[in-house]
Design a protein around this motif. Structure first.
Motif, PDB file in Angstrom:
ATOM      1  N   PRO A  26       0.827  -1.218   0.000  1.00 32.42           N
ATOM      2  CA  PRO A  26       0.000   0.000   0.000  1.00 32.42           C
ATOM      3  C   PRO A  26       0.859   1.264   0.000  1.00 32.42           C
ATOM      4  O   PRO A  26       1.972   1.272   0.523  1.00 32.42           O
ATOM      5  N   LYS A  27       0.325   2.312  -0.603  1.00 28.86           N
ATOM      6  CA  LYS A  27       1.027   3.599  -0.657  1.00 28.86           C
ATOM      7  C   LYS A  27       0.915   4.292   0.692  1.00 28.86           C
ATOM      8  O   LYS A  27      -0.112   4.227   1.350  1.00 28.86           O
ATOM      9  N   ARG A  28       1.983   4.984   1.090  1.00 35.50           N
ATOM     10  CA  ARG A  28       1.989   5.704   2.362  1.00 35.50           C
ATOM     11  C   ARG A  28       0.971   6.831   2.336  1.00 35.50           C
ATOM     12  O   ARG A  28       0.657   7.379   1.283  1.00 35.50           O
ATOM     13  N   GLY A  29       0.494   7.209   3.516  1.00 37.04           N
ATOM     14  CA  GLY A  29      -0.453   8.303   3.643  1.00 37.04           C
ATOM     15  C   GLY A  29       0.230   9.638   3.384  1.00 37.04           C
ATOM     16  O   GLY A  29       1.398   9.823   3.705  1.00 37.04           O
ATOM     17  N   MET A  34       1.132  18.004   2.071  1.00 35.29           N
ATOM     18  CA  MET A  34       1.007  17.487   0.705  1.00 35.29           C
ATOM     19  C   MET A  34      -0.411  17.661   0.175  1.00 35.29           C
ATOM     20  O   MET A  34      -0.599  17.956  -1.008  1.00 35.29           O
ATOM     21  N   PHE A  35      -1.423  17.483   1.012  1.00 31.46           N
ATOM     22  CA  PHE A  35      -2.793  17.753   0.579  1.00 31.46           C
ATOM     23  C   PHE A  35      -2.941  19.227   0.200  1.00 31.46           C
ATOM     24  O   PHE A  35      -3.553  19.567  -0.814  1.00 31.46           O
ATOM     25  N   PHE A  36      -2.368  20.112   1.019  1.00 26.87           N
ATOM     26  CA  PHE A  36      -2.398  21.547   0.736  1.00 26.87           C
ATOM     27  C   PHE A  36      -1.678  21.847  -0.576  1.00 26.87           C
ATOM     28  O   PHE A  36      -2.198  22.566  -1.438  1.00 26.87           O
ATOM     29  N   ALA A  37      -0.477  21.302  -0.742  1.00 24.58           N
ATOM     30  CA  ALA A  37       0.324  21.580  -1.929  1.00 24.58           C
ATOM     31  C   ALA A  37      -0.369  21.082  -3.199  1.00 24.58           C
ATOM     32  O   ALA A  37      -0.384  21.784  -4.223  1.00 24.58           O
ATOM     33  N   ASN A  38      -0.945  19.884  -3.143  1.00 24.99           N
ATOM     34  CA  ASN A  38      -1.640  19.346  -4.314  1.00 24.99           C
ATOM     35  C   ASN A  38      -2.824  20.222  -4.702  1.00 24.99           C
ATOM     36  O   ASN A  38      -3.114  20.391  -5.891  1.00 24.99           O
ATOM     37  N   GLU A  39      -3.490  20.788  -3.711  1.00 23.78           N
ATOM     38  CA  GLU A  39      -4.652  21.634  -3.966  1.00 23.78           C
ATOM     39  C   GLU A  39      -4.251  23.013  -4.495  1.00 23.78           C
ATOM     40  O   GLU A  39      -4.928  23.578  -5.360  1.00 23.78           O
ATOM     41  N   GLN A  40      -3.143  23.547  -4.021  1.00 23.45           N
ATOM     42  CA  GLN A  40      -2.744  24.918  -4.348  1.00 23.45           C
ATOM     43  C   GLN A  40      -1.757  25.047  -5.510  1.00 23.45           C
ATOM     44  O   GLN A  40      -1.553  26.151  -6.018  1.00 23.45           O
ATOM     45  N   ARG A  41      -1.150  23.958  -5.934  1.00 20.30           N
ATOM     46  CA  ARG A  41      -0.074  24.009  -6.932  1.00 20.30           C
ATOM     47  C   ARG A  41      -0.499  24.706  -8.227  1.00 20.30           C
ATOM     48  O   ARG A  41       0.215  25.578  -8.743  1.00 20.30           O
ATOM     49  N   ALA A  79      -5.251  14.335   6.198  1.00 20.89           N
ATOM     50  CA  ALA A  79      -4.044  13.556   6.474  1.00 20.89           C
ATOM     51  C   ALA A  79      -4.333  12.443   7.477  1.00 20.89           C
ATOM     52  O   ALA A  79      -3.849  11.317   7.321  1.00 20.89           O
ATOM     53  N   ALA A  80      -5.125  12.744   8.496  1.00 20.60           N
ATOM     54  CA  ALA A  80      -5.465  11.732   9.500  1.00 20.60           C
ATOM     55  C   ALA A  80      -6.276  10.609   8.878  1.00 20.60           C
ATOM     56  O   ALA A  80      -6.046   9.424   9.159  1.00 20.60           O
ATOM     57  N   ALA A  81      -7.222  10.978   7.991  1.00 13.84           N
ATOM     58  CA  ALA A  81      -8.030   9.962   7.314  1.00 13.84           C
ATOM     59  C   ALA A  81      -7.160   9.104   6.396  1.00 13.84           C
ATOM     60  O   ALA A  81      -7.326   7.881   6.324  1.00 13.84           O
ATOM     61  N   ASP A  82      -6.209   9.746   5.712  1.00 17.76           N
ATOM     62  CA  ASP A  82      -5.326   9.003   4.807  1.00 17.76           C
ATOM     63  C   ASP A  82      -4.383   8.095   5.595  1.00 17.76           C
ATOM     64  O   ASP A  82      -4.071   6.991   5.169  1.00 17.76           O
ATOM     65  N   LYS A  83      -3.949   8.548   6.758  1.00 17.21           N
ATOM     66  CA  LYS A  83      -3.089   7.722   7.613  1.00 17.21           C
ATOM     67  C   LYS A  83      -3.851   6.487   8.087  1.00 17.21           C
ATOM     68  O   LYS A  83      -3.318   5.371   8.084  1.00 17.21           O
ATOM     69  N   LYS A  84      -5.118   6.681   8.448  1.00 16.66           N
ATOM     70  CA  LYS A  84      -5.950   5.557   8.884  1.00 16.66           C
ATOM     71  C   LYS A  84      -6.130   4.563   7.735  1.00 16.66           C
ATOM     72  O   LYS A  84      -6.035   3.350   7.926  1.00 16.66           O
ATOM     73  N   ARG A  85      -6.377   5.092   6.526  1.00 13.97           N
ATOM     74  CA  ARG A  85      -6.521   4.236   5.342  1.00 13.97           C
ATOM     75  C   ARG A  85      -5.256   3.413   5.126  1.00 13.97           C
ATOM     76  O   ARG A  85      -5.308   2.208   4.903  1.00 13.97           O
TER      77      ARG A  85
END
Length: 106
Positions: A26-29, A34-41, A79-85
């Motif tokens: 599985p891919k790391r969370g 990174m969520f911010f950067a992907n949204e703002q890039r 990020a917390a949700a992705d870490k849980k996933r």
């Protein structure tokens, strides 16, 4: 008469080396940044046409640092949700890996 120099060259490579990563793992969370950067890039690129790749990251980092805790909260929640996933997928992956190893041994 000059002394002979003893050369100590290593010709054989070590057996160990870096372990190959399993493509099925599985891919790391992602982190909140990174969520911010992907949204703002894309917005940063639109606001600064012709900007260099490295400068995009610098601007994103500056914007992230300037956010207050309240503004960072939605990204931290993602990020917390992705870490849980990731943890759930990792647990399933390691449990599945143990079952496959047992089948191969039989």
């Amino acid at each position: 008469m000059p002394k002979e120099r003893a050369t100590t060259r290593k010709t054989a490579k070590k057996d160990g080396g870096k372990k190959k990563k399993d493509p099925n793992a599985p891919k790391r969370g992602l982190s909140a940044y990174m969520f911010f950067a992907n949204e703002q890039r894309e917005k940063v690129r639109e606001d600064n046409p012709g900007i260099k790749f490295g400068d995009v990251g610098k601007l994103l980092g500056e914007k992230w640092k300037s956010l207050n805790e309240k503004q960072k909260t939605p990204y931290e929640a993602k990020a917390a949700a992705d870490k849980k996933r990731y943890e759930e997928e990792k647990a399933a992956y390691t449990a599945g890996g143990d079952a496959e190893e047992e089948e191969e041994e039989e």
